[in-house]
Design a protein around this motif. Structure first.
Motif, PDB file in Angstrom:
ATOM      1  N   ILE A   1      12.796 -31.774 -66.857  1.00 36.28           N
ATOM      2  CA  ILE A   1      11.801 -32.228 -67.822  1.00 36.28           C
ATOM      3  C   ILE A   1      12.479 -32.668 -69.116  1.00 36.28           C
ATOM      4  N   ILE A   2      12.032 -33.806 -69.631  1.00 32.47           N
ATOM      5  CA  ILE A   2      12.362 -34.144 -71.015  1.00 32.47           C
ATOM      6  C   ILE A   2      11.215 -33.568 -71.848  1.00 32.47           C
ATOM      7  N   THR A   3      11.515 -32.961 -72.958  1.00 36.85           N
ATOM      8  CA  THR A   3      10.458 -32.278 -73.710  1.00 36.85           C
ATOM      9  C   THR A   3       9.698 -33.214 -74.630  1.00 36.85           C
ATOM     10  N   GLN A   4      10.190 -34.457 -74.789  1.00 36.07           N
ATOM     11  CA  GLN A   4       9.530 -35.395 -75.679  1.00 36.07           C
ATOM     12  C   GLN A   4       9.845 -36.817 -75.240  1.00 36.07           C
ATOM     13  N   SER A   5       8.838 -37.701 -75.325  1.00 32.69           N
ATOM     14  CA  SER A   5       9.040 -39.128 -75.100  1.00 32.69           C
ATOM     15  C   SER A   5       8.430 -39.863 -76.285  1.00 32.69           C
ATOM     16  N   ASN A   6       8.335 -41.174 -76.192  1.00 34.90           N
ATOM     17  CA  ASN A   6       7.727 -41.917 -77.302  1.00 34.90           C
ATOM     18  C   ASN A   6       6.203 -41.781 -77.323  1.00 34.90           C
ATOM     19  N   GLU A   7       5.610 -41.105 -76.317  1.00 29.68           N
ATOM     20  CA  GLU A   7       4.163 -40.929 -76.259  1.00 29.68           C
ATOM     21  C   GLU A   7       3.740 -39.470 -76.129  1.00 29.68           C
ATOM     22  N   THR A   8       4.684 -38.577 -75.864  1.00 26.28           N
ATOM     23  CA  THR A   8       4.336 -37.180 -75.608  1.00 26.28           C
ATOM     24  C   THR A   8       5.344 -36.229 -76.252  1.00 26.28           C
ATOM     25  N   LYS A   9       4.876 -34.993 -76.436  1.00 22.37           N
ATOM     26  CA  LYS A   9       5.738 -33.915 -76.916  1.00 22.37           C
ATOM     27  C   LYS A   9       5.374 -32.651 -76.154  1.00 22.37           C
ATOM     28  N   ASN A  10       6.262 -31.672 -76.233  1.00 23.17           N
ATOM     29  CA  ASN A  10       5.996 -30.339 -75.693  1.00 23.17           C
ATOM     30  C   ASN A  10       5.574 -30.377 -74.218  1.00 23.17           C
ATOM     31  N   VAL A  11       6.327 -31.101 -73.411  1.00 21.97           N
ATOM     32  CA  VAL A  11       6.076 -31.155 -71.969  1.00 21.97           C
ATOM     33  C   VAL A  11       6.516 -29.816 -71.392  1.00 21.97           C
ATOM     34  N   ARG A  12       5.592 -29.165 -70.630  1.00 20.84           N
ATOM     35  CA  ARG A  12       5.921 -27.809 -70.170  1.00 20.84           C
ATOM     36  C   ARG A  12       5.090 -27.419 -68.959  1.00 20.84           C
TER      37      ARG A  12
END
Length: 167
Positions: A119-130
């Motif tokens: 998982i990347i924890t942040q993209s240009n559209e999202t944060k806090n991926v979990r």
């Protein structure tokens, strides 16, 4: 000029570890929708012109989470026909939702899927991926439903019922 709804696709990404069911959640951060920033959502996005919905789901999940989709429920049962210059895919999603009021006219068809990778924890559209356990999701939905992106609330409730019925 006639305005049309935008087609979209979303993924309930599930994972089981030690008999505990998890799904992937993320926080929404889009420059063009600041009022929705921080809302909890599942990975989703718009379908490009003539893009196969399953290819779109793979692309959106990778862009937002860094994960590679390995399985989409229902994809193997989909049917593609070619005739008279058309190529048509027929499929059954897990759930469909449509904004019928608000700022953004979108329809999202959601599928259950599985992934691999990191998982990347942040993209240009999202944060806090979990990853969130099903039990934690139930509690979040019960206590903090207003923190979820409205397009996904009923779909997630439906998923909880679906998953619990399969125990």
């Amino acid at each position: 000029m006639e305005l049309l709804a935008k087609p979209g696709v979303g993924g309930i990404i599930e994972h089981t570890l030690n008999e505990v069911h998890y799904i992937l959640l993320q926080e929404r951060y889009k420059d063009d929708a600041p009022l929705e920033s921080g809302m909890i959502e599942i990975p989703a996005g718009k379908i490009r012109e003539f893009e196969n919905i399953f290819d779109c789901l793979r692309r959106e999940i990778f862009e937002e989470t860094g994960l590679e989709v390995t399985e989409i429920e229902g994809e193997h049962e989909s049917i593609i026909i070619e005739m008279n210059g058309y190529k048509v895919v027929t499929y059954t999603p897990f759930a469909c939702s449509q904004n019928i009021k608000g700022d953004y006219p979108i329809m999202v068809e959601t599928f259950i899927c599985r992934v691999q990778g990191n998982i990347i924890t942040q993209s240009n559209e999202t944060k806090n991926v979990r990853w969130v356990s099903l039990e934690t999701l139930k509690e979040m939905m019960l206590k903090h439903e207003g923190c979820f992106y409205p397009m996904h609330i009923t779909t997630l409730k439906r998923y909880i019922i679906y998953r619990e019925s399969r125990r």
